[in-house]
Design a protein around this motif. Structure first.
Motif, PDB file in Angstrom:
ATOM      1  N   ASP A  46       0.827  -1.212   0.000  1.00  0.00           N
ATOM      2  CA  ASP A  46       0.000   0.000   0.000  1.00  0.00           C
ATOM      3  C   ASP A  46       0.860   1.261   0.000  1.00  0.00           C
ATOM      4  OD1 ASP A  46      -2.541   1.379   0.198  1.00  0.00           O
ATOM      5  OD2 ASP A  46      -1.931   1.891   2.243  1.00  0.00           O
ATOM      6  N   ASP A  47       1.919   1.280   0.825  1.00  0.00           N
ATOM      7  CA  ASP A  47       2.792   2.472   0.917  1.00  0.00           C
ATOM      8  C   ASP A  47       4.139   2.074   1.524  1.00  0.00           C
ATOM      9  OD1 ASP A  47       3.585   5.061   0.634  1.00  0.00           O
ATOM     10  OD2 ASP A  47       2.423   5.848   2.310  1.00  0.00           O
ATOM     11  N   VAL A  48       5.110   2.958   1.355  1.00  0.00           N
ATOM     12  CA  VAL A  48       6.450   2.738   1.925  1.00  0.00           C
ATOM     13  C   VAL A  48       6.884   4.013   2.631  1.00  0.00           C
ATOM     14  CG1 VAL A  48       8.855   2.159   1.457  1.00  0.00           C
ATOM     15  CG2 VAL A  48       7.046   1.113   0.080  1.00  0.00           C
ATOM     16  N   GLU A  49       7.311   3.881   3.887  1.00  0.00           N
ATOM     17  CA  GLU A  49       7.794   5.022   4.669  1.00  0.00           C
ATOM     18  C   GLU A  49       9.280   4.796   4.969  1.00  0.00           C
ATOM     19  OE1 GLU A  49       6.150   7.697   5.467  1.00  0.00           O
ATOM     20  OE2 GLU A  49       4.168   7.061   4.766  1.00  0.00           O
ATOM     21  N   TYR A  50      10.110   5.810   4.623  1.00  0.00           N
ATOM     22  CA  TYR A  50      11.548   5.619   4.872  1.00  0.00           C
ATOM     23  C   TYR A  50      12.302   6.913   5.158  1.00  0.00           C
ATOM     24  CZ  TYR A  50      12.334   7.182   0.030  1.00  0.00           C
ATOM     25  OH  TYR A  50      12.375   7.912  -1.129  1.00  0.00           O
ATOM     26  N   GLY A  51      11.640   7.961   5.509  1.00  0.00           N
ATOM     27  CA  GLY A  51      12.338   9.215   5.829  1.00  0.00           C
ATOM     28  C   GLY A  51      12.990   9.845   4.614  1.00  0.00           C
ATOM     29  N   GLU A  52      12.230   9.932   3.539  1.00  0.00           N
ATOM     30  CA  GLU A  52      12.769  10.443   2.271  1.00  0.00           C
ATOM     31  C   GLU A  52      13.276  11.875   2.411  1.00  0.00           C
ATOM     32  OE1 GLU A  52      11.343  10.980  -2.384  1.00  0.00           O
ATOM     33  OE2 GLU A  52       9.868  10.542  -0.819  1.00  0.00           O
ATOM     34  N   ALA A  53      12.512  12.726   3.096  1.00  0.00           N
ATOM     35  CA  ALA A  53      12.885  14.139   3.221  1.00  0.00           C
ATOM     36  C   ALA A  53      14.225  14.282   3.943  1.00  0.00           C
ATOM     37  CB  ALA A  53      11.801  14.910   3.966  1.00  0.00           C
ATOM     38  N   LEU A  54      14.408  13.511   5.034  1.00  0.00           N
ATOM     39  CA  LEU A  54      15.651  13.574   5.800  1.00  0.00           C
ATOM     40  C   LEU A  54      16.829  13.114   4.949  1.00  0.00           C
ATOM     41  CD1 LEU A  54      17.275  13.926   8.413  1.00  0.00           C
ATOM     42  CD2 LEU A  54      16.599  11.596   9.050  1.00  0.00           C
ATOM     43  N   MET A  55      16.655  12.002   4.245  1.00  0.00           N
ATOM     44  CA  MET A  55      17.736  11.458   3.438  1.00  0.00           C
ATOM     45  C   MET A  55      18.122  12.424   2.318  1.00  0.00           C
ATOM     46  SD  MET A  55      18.029   7.669   1.734  1.00  0.00           S
ATOM     47  CE  MET A  55      16.863   7.970   0.405  1.00  0.00           C
ATOM     48  N   ASP A  56      17.129  12.997   1.653  1.00  0.00           N
ATOM     49  CA  ASP A  56      17.410  13.939   0.571  1.00  0.00           C
ATOM     50  C   ASP A  56      18.111  15.188   1.107  1.00  0.00           C
ATOM     51  OD1 ASP A  56      16.337  12.254  -1.276  1.00  0.00           O
ATOM     52  OD2 ASP A  56      14.387  13.253  -1.386  1.00  0.00           O
ATOM     53  N   SER A  57      17.694  15.641   2.296  1.00  0.00           N
ATOM     54  CA  SER A  57      18.311  16.837   2.889  1.00  0.00           C
ATOM     55  C   SER A  57      19.775  16.587   3.224  1.00  0.00           C
ATOM     56  CB  SER A  57      17.553  17.244   4.159  1.00  0.00           C
ATOM     57  OG  SER A  57      16.225  17.572   3.875  1.00  0.00           O
ATOM     58  N   VAL A  58      20.066  15.424   3.808  1.00  0.00           N
ATOM     59  CA  VAL A  58      21.444  15.094   4.182  1.00  0.00           C
ATOM     60  C   VAL A  58      22.332  15.001   2.949  1.00  0.00           C
ATOM     61  CG1 VAL A  58      22.929  13.320   5.175  1.00  0.00           C
ATOM     62  CG2 VAL A  58      20.829  13.963   6.347  1.00  0.00           C
ATOM     63  N   TYR A  59      21.832  14.360   1.900  1.00  0.00           N
ATOM     64  CA  TYR A  59      22.642  14.211   0.689  1.00  0.00           C
ATOM     65  C   TYR A  59      22.768  15.530  -0.077  1.00  0.00           C
ATOM     66  CZ  TYR A  59      23.384   9.232   1.108  1.00  0.00           C
ATOM     67  OH  TYR A  59      23.811   8.002   1.547  1.00  0.00           O
ATOM     68  N   ALA A  60      21.772  16.388   0.024  1.00  0.00           N
ATOM     69  CA  ALA A  60      21.891  17.724  -0.579  1.00  0.00           C
ATOM     70  C   ALA A  60      22.951  18.538   0.163  1.00  0.00           C
ATOM     71  CB  ALA A  60      20.541  18.439  -0.530  1.00  0.00           C
ATOM     72  N   LEU A  61      22.959  18.410   1.500  1.00  0.00           N
ATOM     73  CA  LEU A  61      23.977  19.076   2.310  1.00  0.00           C
ATOM     74  C   LEU A  61      25.370  18.578   1.933  1.00  0.00           C
ATOM     75  CD1 LEU A  61      24.854  20.829   4.756  1.00  0.00           C
ATOM     76  CD2 LEU A  61      24.451  18.839   6.203  1.00  0.00           C
ATOM     77  N   LYS A  62      25.482  17.274   1.737  1.00  0.00           N
ATOM     78  CA  LYS A  62      26.762  16.675   1.353  1.00  0.00           C
ATOM     79  C   LYS A  62      27.252  17.237   0.018  1.00  0.00           C
ATOM     80  CE  LYS A  62      28.406  12.161  -0.219  1.00  0.00           C
ATOM     81  NZ  LYS A  62      28.082  10.727  -0.303  1.00  0.00           N
ATOM     82  N   SER A  63      26.372  17.308  -0.967  1.00  0.00           N
ATOM     83  CA  SER A  63      26.748  17.836  -2.289  1.00  0.00           C
ATOM     84  C   SER A  63      27.137  19.308  -2.205  1.00  0.00           C
ATOM     85  CB  SER A  63      25.590  17.655  -3.279  1.00  0.00           C
ATOM     86  OG  SER A  63      25.257  16.293  -3.416  1.00  0.00           O
ATOM     87  N   GLY A  64      26.367  20.074  -1.420  1.00  0.00           N
ATOM     88  CA  GLY A  64      26.670  21.492  -1.256  1.00  0.00           C
ATOM     89  C   GLY A  64      28.012  21.718  -0.590  1.00  0.00           C
ATOM     90  N   LEU A  65      28.312  20.929   0.446  1.00  0.00           N
ATOM     91  CA  LEU A  65      29.587  21.068   1.146  1.00  0.00           C
ATOM     92  C   LEU A  65      30.757  20.671   0.256  1.00  0.00           C
ATOM     93  CD1 LEU A  65      28.811  19.810   4.773  1.00  0.00           C
ATOM     94  CD2 LEU A  65      29.491  22.108   4.073  1.00  0.00           C
ATOM     95  N   ARG A  66      30.552  19.664  -0.590  1.00  0.00           N
ATOM     96  CA  ARG A  66      31.615  19.279  -1.534  1.00  0.00           C
ATOM     97  C   ARG A  66      31.968  20.453  -2.452  1.00  0.00           C
ATOM     98  NH1 ARG A  66      30.104  13.342  -4.000  1.00  0.00           N
ATOM     99  NH2 ARG A  66      30.916  12.049  -2.312  1.00  0.00           N
ATOM    100  N   ALA A  67      30.921  21.073  -3.007  1.00  0.00           N
ATOM    101  CA  ALA A  67      31.142  22.200  -3.922  1.00  0.00           C
ATOM    102  C   ALA A  67      31.787  23.378  -3.196  1.00  0.00           C
ATOM    103  CB  ALA A  67      29.815  22.622  -4.554  1.00  0.00           C
ATOM    104  N   LEU A  68      31.288  23.656  -1.983  1.00  0.00           N
ATOM    105  CA  LEU A  68      31.846  24.751  -1.196  1.00  0.00           C
ATOM    106  C   LEU A  68      33.295  24.465  -0.819  1.00  0.00           C
ATOM    107  CD1 LEU A  68      31.387  27.408   0.368  1.00  0.00           C
ATOM    108  CD2 LEU A  68      30.652  26.027   2.327  1.00  0.00           C
TER     109      LEU A  68
END
Length: 288
Positions: free
Chosen positions: A147-169
């Protein structure tokens, strides 16, 4: 050996200018490696994120035992999955009652169990990327019994976006500070070269080669870079012992942070290379 002696004499003679250059290089290398430490720790944190991630697969109401087993077998067959645990809706309700404790009267308003059967899926800790997790989620969602899957998508995407941003910075700051350190060595060596212009003229009249004239300045730039790196390592060590340890003691959530010992040993070598590079640039186009 003679070139080394000349370089050391020049550093000592121009001690204030040399010390200021070393200190400037030390501060810049410290800031540079501090950014590298932040990026390193975020990389380390995100590498451990999949193992801390629990995927909840919610089954549709009325799923048969055969469909249940088919979903279980399909999930277990995935290479990114470590453990799969079936949680019946009765067990889920009992766990909810225990978590609510005295507030479990909220559930008395439901005539039937409002929860669903589900699977708790643990992801492997090694060799799993965020794209692998997302592909797994999409595959599970496509199953008819799910029926559905819950896995903290928002948290995971935020952490990986932070990682990419810090790499560039980190890369941008790294380029700026490497250029700055090289420029400091370039300027220092060029000033020292012109201050010794009369001595160099004498050496030229005596038949000195280009290498003989330039070698002391190459060595001098390297010495300034090395000691700048040593100062940067000292600042980094002080930061670790007097700030980071205290931060971890006061806020345990930062316990994952660490400074690789290699960074402290690497700074003098990096300073030497940048100092030598600045010296080569400073003397590259001069006639002597």
């Amino acid at each position: 050996m003679f070139s080394l002696r000349l370089a050391l004499q020049s550093v000592i003679k121009e001690k204030w200018m040399s010390l200021l250059s070393m200190l400037s290089i030390g501060v810049m290398l410290f800031i540079l490696v501090s950014v590298a430490v932040i990026v390193y720790n975020v990389e380390k944190l995100t590498a451990r994120l999949p193992e801390r991630l629990t995927v909840m697969v919610i089954l549709k109401d009325g799923v048969t035992s055969e469909e249940n087993k088919a979903v279980l077998a399909a999930i277990k067959a995935e290479p990114t999955v470590k453990v799969v645990t079936f949680v019946s809706k009765e067990k889920a309700l009992d766990e909810l009652r225990r978590s609510l404790k005295k507030d479990d009267f909220i559930l008395k308003g439901f005539a039937d169990n409002p929860l669903f059967d589900s699977f708790d899926v643990k992801i492997k800790s090694e060799g799993v990327r965020v794209d692998d997790v997302k592909r797994l989620i999409q595959k599970i969602k496509s199953m008819k019994a799910v029926d559905d899957v819950e896995y903290g998508e928002a948290l995971m995407d935020s952490v990986y976006a932070l990682k990419s941003g810090l790499r560039a910075l980190g890369l941008s700051i790294g380029i700026v500070f490497v250029c700055s350190v090289t420029f400091i060595c370039y300027t220092t060596v060029k000033i020292l070269f012109y201050r010794h212009k009369e001595e160099i003229e004498v050496y030229k009249l005596l038949g000195a080669t280009r290498w003989f004239v330039r070698a002391p300045f190459f060595i001098e730039g390297s010495i300034i870079g090395i000691f700048g790196g040593v100062m940067g390592s000292g600042m980094l060590m002080g930061f670790y012992y007097y700030f980071l340890r205290k931060l971890v003691a006061d806020i345990p959530m930062f316990a994952f942070m660490s400074i690789p010992v290699q960074f402290m040993y690497l700074l003098p070598a990096v300073g030497m290379l940048l100092g030598l590079g600045g010296s080569v640039l400073a003397l590259g186009r001069l006639k002597y």
